[in-house]
Design a protein around this motif. Structure first.
Motif, PDB file in Angstrom:
ATOM      1  N   UNK A  36       0.998  -1.215  -0.034  1.00  0.00           N
ATOM      2  CA  UNK A  36      -0.018  -0.060  -0.005  1.00  0.00           C
ATOM      3  C   UNK A  36       0.963   1.205   0.160  1.00  0.00           C
ATOM      4  N   UNK A  37       0.373   2.379  -0.560  1.00  0.00           N
ATOM      5  CA  UNK A  37       1.024   3.520  -0.675  1.00  0.00           C
ATOM      6  C   UNK A  37       0.273   4.462   0.168  1.00  0.00           C
ATOM      7  N   UNK A  38       0.884   5.309   1.146  1.00  0.00           N
ATOM      8  CA  UNK A  38       0.162   6.093   1.978  1.00  0.00           C
ATOM      9  C   UNK A  38       0.546   7.629   1.736  1.00  0.00           C
ATOM     10  N   UNK A  39      -0.250   8.483   1.616  1.00  0.00           N
ATOM     11  CA  UNK A  39      -0.035   9.986   1.403  1.00  0.00           C
ATOM     12  C   UNK A  39      -0.772  10.652   2.595  1.00  0.00           C
ATOM     13  N   UNK A  40      -0.055  11.499   3.421  1.00  0.00           N
ATOM     14  CA  UNK A  40      -0.754  12.465   4.516  1.00  0.00           C
ATOM     15  C   UNK A  40      -0.304  13.895   4.200  1.00  0.00           C
ATOM     16  N   UNK A  42      -8.243   4.861  -1.638  1.00  0.00           N
ATOM     17  CA  UNK A  42      -9.209   5.071  -0.392  1.00  0.00           C
ATOM     18  C   UNK A  42      -8.749   6.454   0.155  1.00  0.00           C
ATOM     19  N   UNK A  43      -9.658   6.888   1.033  1.00  0.00           N
ATOM     20  CA  UNK A  43      -9.381   8.180   1.906  1.00  0.00           C
ATOM     21  C   UNK A  43      -9.814   8.120   3.310  1.00  0.00           C
ATOM     22  N   UNK A  45     -15.032  11.743  -0.928  1.00  0.00           N
ATOM     23  CA  UNK A  45     -16.065  10.804  -1.510  1.00  0.00           C
ATOM     24  C   UNK A  45     -17.044  11.107  -2.277  1.00  0.00           C
ATOM     25  N   UNK A  46     -17.574  12.419  -2.239  1.00  0.00           N
ATOM     26  CA  UNK A  46     -18.855  12.939  -3.088  1.00  0.00           C
ATOM     27  C   UNK A  46     -18.063  13.396  -4.222  1.00  0.00           C
ATOM     28  N   UNK A  72     -13.409   3.879  -1.677  1.00  0.00           N
ATOM     29  CA  UNK A  72     -13.756   3.775  -0.417  1.00  0.00           C
ATOM     30  C   UNK A  72     -13.378   4.982   0.574  1.00  0.00           C
ATOM     31  N   UNK A  73     -14.177   5.638   1.417  1.00  0.00           N
ATOM     32  CA  UNK A  73     -13.807   6.121   2.306  1.00  0.00           C
ATOM     33  C   UNK A  73     -14.138   5.851   3.879  1.00  0.00           C
ATOM     34  N   UNK A  74     -13.410   6.509   4.841  1.00  0.00           N
ATOM     35  CA  UNK A  74     -13.383   6.127   6.186  1.00  0.00           C
ATOM     36  C   UNK A  74     -13.524   7.281   7.139  1.00  0.00           C
TER      37      UNK A  74
END
Length: 173
Positions: A24-28, A78-79, A93-94, A102-104
């Motif tokens: 997985x790649x994560x961006x912050x 995902x976000x 998401x919108x 998907x979003x959380x």
């Protein structure tokens, strides 16, 4: 509001050895400094409160950069975010439901009508809404359940399939 990407990385602890099998790649990202209605400044997302889509455009550029520089499965974007970051997650998401799978959002609010947008969402997105019943900043019923109900309606789901029980997450592809 007031947080940054580095703090989110530390507090969310998403990059455990069990997450994404190391693939997985994560961006912050960091939000911008903006002037609040009371005249003070804060680090916060700008887009939800203005007609300027600078944050959404930043999201687009960030995704474009990552896709151009890394091997990315574009069907698995995902976000997530908490509080103001959760609110912005709902906007992503919108407005970018055709980009994210998907979003959380955590302790957030549903996307509200903004100048020149009117909640015209793109596509359907999976949503896992996380909200505590004792959150002192974001009311569970007014914000938590409203966020859940927004995504149920947006994704044309039946209310009976949406849960409000706490428990371990399930894994699906």
């Amino acid at each position: 509001v007031g947080g940054n990407g580095k703090g989110t990385q530390s507090s969310f602890n998403l990059e455990s050895t069990n997450t994404g099998g190391g693939k997985a790649i994560f961006a912050y990202p960091d939000a911008l400094t903006k002037t609040e209605p009371d005249g003070t400044t804060a680090i916060d997302w700008v887009t939800p409160l203005t007609t300027v889509d600078i944050d959404v455009l930043f999201f687009d550029a960030m995704v474009q950069y990552i896709e151009a520089n890394y091997c990315v499965d574009t069907k698995h974007i995902f976000a997530t975010g908490i509080s103001a970051g959760g609110i912005f997650t709902n906007f992503i998401g919108c407005y970018r439901g055709n980009v994210v799978r998907g979003i959380a959002p955590v302790a957030s609010q549903p996307p509200w009508n903004t100048p020149n947008k009117g909640n015209k969402c793109n596509g359907e997105v999976g949503a896992m809404v996380i909200h505590g019943t004792n959150d002192p900043y974001s009311d569970y019923v007014a914000h938590g359940l409203a966020t859940r109900d927004f995504w149920i309606a947006q994704s044309h789901c039946q209310a009976a399939t949406a849960g409000t029980d706490a428990g371990p997450p399930s894994t699906t592809d």
